[in-house]
Design a protein around this motif. Structure first.
Motif, PDB file in Angstrom:
ATOM      1  N   UNK A  65     -21.437  24.284  67.489  1.00  0.00           N
ATOM      2  CA  UNK A  65     -21.745  25.726  67.384  1.00  0.00           C
ATOM      3  C   UNK A  65     -22.688  26.010  66.219  1.00  0.00           C
ATOM      4  N   UNK A  66     -23.564  26.958  66.427  1.00  0.00           N
ATOM      5  CA  UNK A  66     -24.507  27.359  65.385  1.00  0.00           C
ATOM      6  C   UNK A  66     -23.763  28.136  64.299  1.00  0.00           C
ATOM      7  N   UNK A  67     -23.902  27.691  63.070  1.00  0.00           N
ATOM      8  CA  UNK A  67     -23.260  28.363  61.941  1.00  0.00           C
ATOM      9  C   UNK A  67     -24.313  28.639  60.881  1.00  0.00           C
ATOM     10  N   UNK A  68     -24.057  29.602  59.980  1.00  0.00           N
ATOM     11  CA  UNK A  68     -25.042  29.901  58.930  1.00  0.00           C
ATOM     12  C   UNK A  68     -25.400  28.653  58.121  1.00  0.00           C
ATOM     13  N   UNK A  69     -26.688  28.464  57.927  1.00  0.00           N
ATOM     14  CA  UNK A  69     -27.164  27.327  57.154  1.00  0.00           C
ATOM     15  C   UNK A  69     -27.464  26.089  57.965  1.00  0.00           C
ATOM     16  N   UNK A  70     -27.026  26.044  59.239  1.00  0.00           N
ATOM     17  CA  UNK A  70     -27.310  24.869  60.062  1.00  0.00           C
ATOM     18  C   UNK A  70     -28.711  24.980  60.646  1.00  0.00           C
ATOM     19  N   UNK A  71     -29.360  23.862  60.949  1.00  0.00           N
ATOM     20  CA  UNK A  71     -30.715  23.913  61.501  1.00  0.00           C
ATOM     21  C   UNK A  71     -30.747  24.642  62.841  1.00  0.00           C
ATOM     22  N   UNK A  72     -31.781  25.397  63.055  1.00  0.00           N
ATOM     23  CA  UNK A  72     -31.959  26.109  64.315  1.00  0.00           C
ATOM     24  C   UNK A  72     -32.858  25.301  65.242  1.00  0.00           C
ATOM     25  N   UNK A  73     -32.449  25.188  66.483  1.00  0.00           N
ATOM     26  CA  UNK A  73     -33.271  24.511  67.485  1.00  0.00           C
ATOM     27  C   UNK A  73     -34.294  25.509  68.012  1.00  0.00           C
ATOM     28  N   UNK A 107     -26.048  24.164  83.850  1.00  0.00           N
ATOM     29  CA  UNK A 107     -24.980  24.313  82.851  1.00  0.00           C
ATOM     30  C   UNK A 107     -25.449  23.870  81.465  1.00  0.00           C
ATOM     31  N   UNK A 108     -26.269  22.831  81.421  1.00  0.00           N
ATOM     32  CA  UNK A 108     -26.818  22.393  80.133  1.00  0.00           C
ATOM     33  C   UNK A 108     -27.723  23.481  79.553  1.00  0.00           C
ATOM     34  N   UNK A 109     -28.605  23.999  80.377  1.00  0.00           N
ATOM     35  CA  UNK A 109     -29.574  25.001  79.931  1.00  0.00           C
ATOM     36  C   UNK A 109     -28.882  26.252  79.403  1.00  0.00           C
ATOM     37  N   UNK A 110     -27.783  26.650  80.045  1.00  0.00           N
ATOM     38  CA  UNK A 110     -27.126  27.915  79.708  1.00  0.00           C
ATOM     39  C   UNK A 110     -25.886  27.738  78.829  1.00  0.00           C
ATOM     40  N   UNK A 111     -25.618  26.528  78.376  1.00  0.00           N
ATOM     41  CA  UNK A 111     -24.419  26.289  77.574  1.00  0.00           C
ATOM     42  C   UNK A 111     -24.456  27.171  76.312  1.00  0.00           C
ATOM     43  N   UNK A 115     -27.512  28.141  73.950  1.00  0.00           N
ATOM     44  CA  UNK A 115     -28.028  29.513  74.047  1.00  0.00           C
ATOM     45  C   UNK A 115     -27.997  30.223  72.700  1.00  0.00           C
ATOM     46  N   UNK A 116     -27.041  29.861  71.826  1.00  0.00           N
ATOM     47  CA  UNK A 116     -26.939  30.501  70.513  1.00  0.00           C
ATOM     48  C   UNK A 116     -28.195  30.311  69.680  1.00  0.00           C
TER      49      UNK A 116
END
Length: 257
Positions: A65-73, A107-111, A115-116
Motif C-alpha cells: 500500500x502507498x504510504x506517506x514518504x514511499x516512492x510513487x509509481x 485485475x492487475x491494472x485496477x488493483x 491504482x493508489x
C-alpha cells in the motif's frame, strides 16, 4: 526526510527480468534508466516463469500500500502472457486460459495498491513465438510435444490489445507487431500471403535473430522494444528544475559560502 524518486516499474515475466542484462552492448533497462537519470528510478520486477495468476498472488508483496514518504509509481509497464499461453502438458503447468488471462490483466491494472499511485499504465503484448525452433528445443528438453504454439501465443497478444482498449487510461505497446514487422522486413522474398514467420508450416526467417531461443528477446529485439517505449517517457534534462537534488554548480556555490 530522505529523497524519494518517483519510479518507472517493469512488471512481468522473464522478458522483463532479462531486460537488465547487457547483450551486444545494449541493455533495455539501462537505456531507459539513462533516459530518465536523476528524475526517476527504473525498478525491475520481472519474474521468470510467472504467469498472470502467479503475478496476482505476489502483487501485494511487490506493490505494498502507498504510504506517506514511499516512492510513487509514475509509469508502470506490464508484460505477461508468454507463459500463460503455454499449452497444458504433464511437463508444464504454466497455462492460464485465455479469458482468465484477460481477467487477470484487468485485475492487475485496477488493483487498489496500483491504482493508489495513479500511474500511467502501459500494457505490452507478448512478442511473437518461433514455434519451429521451440519444437526442437522443447523435445530435446524432455517435453512430449512443443510447450507453446505460435498461433496460440498470437491470440494472447491480441487479448492484451483488447484489455488495453477496454481499460481507460491504459496505453498499448504492441511488441508483437514491432518484432514481427522487423522480421518480415528483414526476411528477403517472404510471402505475406502464406503462413506467418515462426509457424510450423512456414519458415523462421529473421525471427532467428530476434528470438534466439524462439521465445526470449535478442539485443536487437530489446532495441525494438526500447524504441517503442522511449517516446512515452520524458527525456532527462540536466537543466530542468524538477530534479530532487540541486545541480552541482549550485551546490558548489553553497560550499563556497
Amino acid at each position: 526526510m530522505a529523497t524519494s524518486y518517483p519510479q518507472i516499474v517493469l512488471f512481468g515475466d522473464s522478458l522483463f527480468q532479462n531486460a537488465v542484462d547487457t547483450v551486444d552492448g545494449f541493455s533495455f533497462q539501462a537505456a531507459l534508466q539513462q533516459q530518465v537519470l536523476r528524475r526517476f528510478d527504473v525498478v525491475n520486477r520481472g519474474l521468470s516463469g510467472y504467469n498472470t495468476s502467479h503475478a496476482l498472488r505476489a502483487l501485494e508483496q511487490i506493490f505494498p500500500p502507498l504510504v506517506p514518504g514511499s516512492p510513487k509509481i509514475e509509469y508502470l509497464f506490464i508484460l505477461f502472457g508468454a507463459n500463460d499461453a503455454c499449452v497444458p502438458l504433464p511437463t508444464n503447468h504454466q497455462h492460464v486460459p485465455l479469458e482468465k488471462y484477460k481477467a487477470n490483466l484487468a485485475r492487475i491494472i485496477t488493483h487498489p495498491n496500483i491504482a493508489a499511485h495513479e500511474p500511467k499504465i502501459f500494457l505490452v503484448t507478448p512478442p511473437p513465438l518461433d514455434q519451429i525452433l521451440r519444437t526442437r528445443l522443447d523435445l530435446a528438453n524432455g517435453h512430449p510435444s512443443v510447450t507453446r504454439h505460435a498461433k496460440i501465443s498470437a491470440a494472447y497478444s491480441e487479448a492484451a490489445r483488447q484489455v488495453a482498449a477496454e481499460n481507460d487510461g491504459v496505453t498499448l505497446v504492441d511488441l508483437w507487431k514491432g518484432i514481427m514487422d522487423t522480421a518480415i522486413a528483414k526476411t528477403p522474398d517472404f510471402d505475406t500471403s502464406g503462413p506467418p514467420l515462426g509457424y510450423p508450416e512456414g519458415v523462421r526467417g529473421y525471427l532467428e535473430h530476434l528470438l534466439p531461443d524462439g521465445l526470449h528477446l535478442s539485443s536487437e529485439s530489446y532495441r525494438i522494444f526500447y524504441d517503442l517505449v522511449k517516446h512515452h517517457i520524458p527525456e532527462g534534462d540536466r537543466l530542468l528544475p524538477d530534479w530532487q537534488l540541486a545541480p552541482w554548480l549550485e551546490e558548489d556555490e553553497y560550499l563556497k559560502g
